[in-house]
Design an enzyme around this catalytic site. Sequence first.
Site, PDB file in Angstrom:
ATOM      1  N   HIS A 160      48.143 -41.808 -45.217  1.00 10.80           N
ATOM      2  CA  HIS A 160      47.218 -41.576 -43.955  1.00 10.80           C
ATOM      3  C   HIS A 160      47.691 -40.430 -43.135  1.00 10.80           C
ATOM      4  CE1 HIS A 160      50.073 -44.571 -42.863  1.00 10.80           C
ATOM      5  NE2 HIS A 160      50.224 -44.013 -41.918  1.00 10.80           N
TER       6      HIS A 160
ATOM      7  N   HIS B 244      47.347 -38.578 -39.649  1.00  9.16           N
ATOM      8  CA  HIS B 244      47.154 -38.948 -38.427  1.00  9.16           C
ATOM      9  C   HIS B 244      46.460 -37.399 -37.737  1.00  9.16           C
ATOM     10  CE1 HIS B 244      49.717 -42.461 -37.793  1.00  9.16           C
ATOM     11  NE2 HIS B 244      50.337 -42.014 -38.560  1.00  9.16           N
TER      12      HIS B 244
HETATM   13  P1  AMP Z   1      52.449 -45.097 -39.769  1.00 11.15           P
HETATM   14  O1  AMP Z   1      53.823 -45.394 -38.968  1.00 11.15           O
HETATM   15  O2  AMP Z   1      52.379 -43.549 -39.921  1.00 11.15           O
HETATM   16  O3  AMP Z   1      52.639 -45.631 -41.297  1.00 11.15           O
HETATM   17  O4  AMP Z   1      51.211 -45.221 -38.976  1.00 11.15           O
HETATM   18  C1  AMP Z   1      50.542 -46.509 -39.392  1.00 11.15           C
HETATM   19  C2  AMP Z   1      49.358 -46.537 -38.183  1.00 11.15           C
HETATM   20  O5  AMP Z   1      48.439 -47.342 -38.591  1.00 11.15           O
HETATM   21  C3  AMP Z   1      49.828 -46.946 -36.893  1.00 11.15           C
HETATM   22  O6  AMP Z   1      49.505 -45.770 -36.029  1.00 11.15           O
HETATM   23  C4  AMP Z   1      49.107 -48.026 -36.691  1.00 11.15           C
HETATM   24  O7  AMP Z   1      48.560 -48.247 -35.398  1.00 11.15           O
HETATM   25  C5  AMP Z   1      47.944 -47.822 -37.464  1.00 11.15           C
HETATM   26  N1  AMP Z   1      47.153 -49.344 -37.804  1.00 11.15           N
HETATM   27  C6  AMP Z   1      47.826 -50.359 -38.313  1.00 11.15           C
HETATM   28  N2  AMP Z   1      46.950 -51.451 -38.767  1.00 11.15           N
HETATM   29  C7  AMP Z   1      45.733 -50.850 -38.445  1.00 11.15           C
HETATM   30  C8  AMP Z   1      44.394 -51.082 -38.398  1.00 11.15           C
HETATM   31  N3  AMP Z   1      44.117 -52.350 -39.035  1.00 11.15           N
HETATM   32  N4  AMP Z   1      43.217 -50.349 -38.377  1.00 11.15           N
HETATM   33  C9  AMP Z   1      43.676 -49.030 -37.644  1.00 11.15           C
HETATM   34  N5  AMP Z   1      44.764 -48.791 -37.631  1.00 11.15           N
HETATM   35  C10 AMP Z   1      45.770 -49.254 -37.782  1.00 11.15           C
END
Ligand code: AMP
Length: 147
Positions: free
Chosen positions: A131, A133
Amino acid sequence: MLRAAPSGAFFMRGPALTEPDMVIDATRPYDENNVFARILRGELPCRKVHEDEHVLAFHDINPMAPVHILVIPKGAYVSWDDFSERGSEAEIAALVRAVGKIARDQGLVAPGYRLLANVGLAGGQEVPHLHVHIFGGGPLGPMLARR
Ligand code: AMP
């Protein structure tokens, strides 16, 4: 949880390395049950921002800036590393194009914005599906917290 620094800048939660239980090993095989795979299968909801043949984008559930959007490939890729090695030219082009289009559509280009892709343990990656951001909507503060 969105937090504002005294300067008014928005910034990331504490250093990811302080939360070792939550980060993932990006060298492991793809986990079909990760939360973004479940969103892609329609098993969990999301606040969709963009969708095309290869890409889905939605608002982060726990925003760290006034605008915080996640852009993911529909294919099963653990991380940027995995995607850059195995992704097709079409998938890679679609993801890059989508990130730029979403930022433009959200009005983020003139005020400025930030892209981030965490990879693995030191990167603090929590969800084992690639993903990107997109952060924007206000001053974002320093690139990383100084130690
Ligand atoms: P990372 O630390 O780069 O893996 O970021 C994972 C991101 O996914 C975090 O910012 C979370 O808040 C986000 N996240 C986790 N579950 C969900 C969800 N169901 N819908 C949207 N964002 C999510």
